[in-house]
Scaffold this motif. Sequence first.
Motif: not given
Length: 124
Positions: A29, A96-98
């Motif tokens: 992300y 990966r995470d936002s």
Amino acid sequence: QVQLQESGGGSVQSGGSLRLSCAASGSTYLMAWFRQAQGKEREGVAAFGKDGNIEYAESVKGRFTISHDNVNNTMYLQMNSLKPEDTAMYYCAARRDSALAYSLRLKQIYYIYWGQGTRVTVSS
């Protein structure tokens, strides 16, 4: 798991240009470039989020441009008007995470995945 592979480093004279690439093997992300000069701490250079946000360090604003190819999940850093003080090992990083505030996107502690680095040397 995400694997990152940088390329494009090299040696140029002051005022020259280089383009760095970072190919990511998995879904990401947020991707960013960091650099570490000899004897100094690693610092954030630029970050690109899939939410469209882009962050630059003050020292590279107007000279460096970060971009991302969604099809190949490859990040680029176009570096123009290079200065000797840009000499460093440049690292690609990703998460990966936002859930990361814009103000934190150039801080290395928030990145989990790292490439091996590519060296940039700018001579005066």
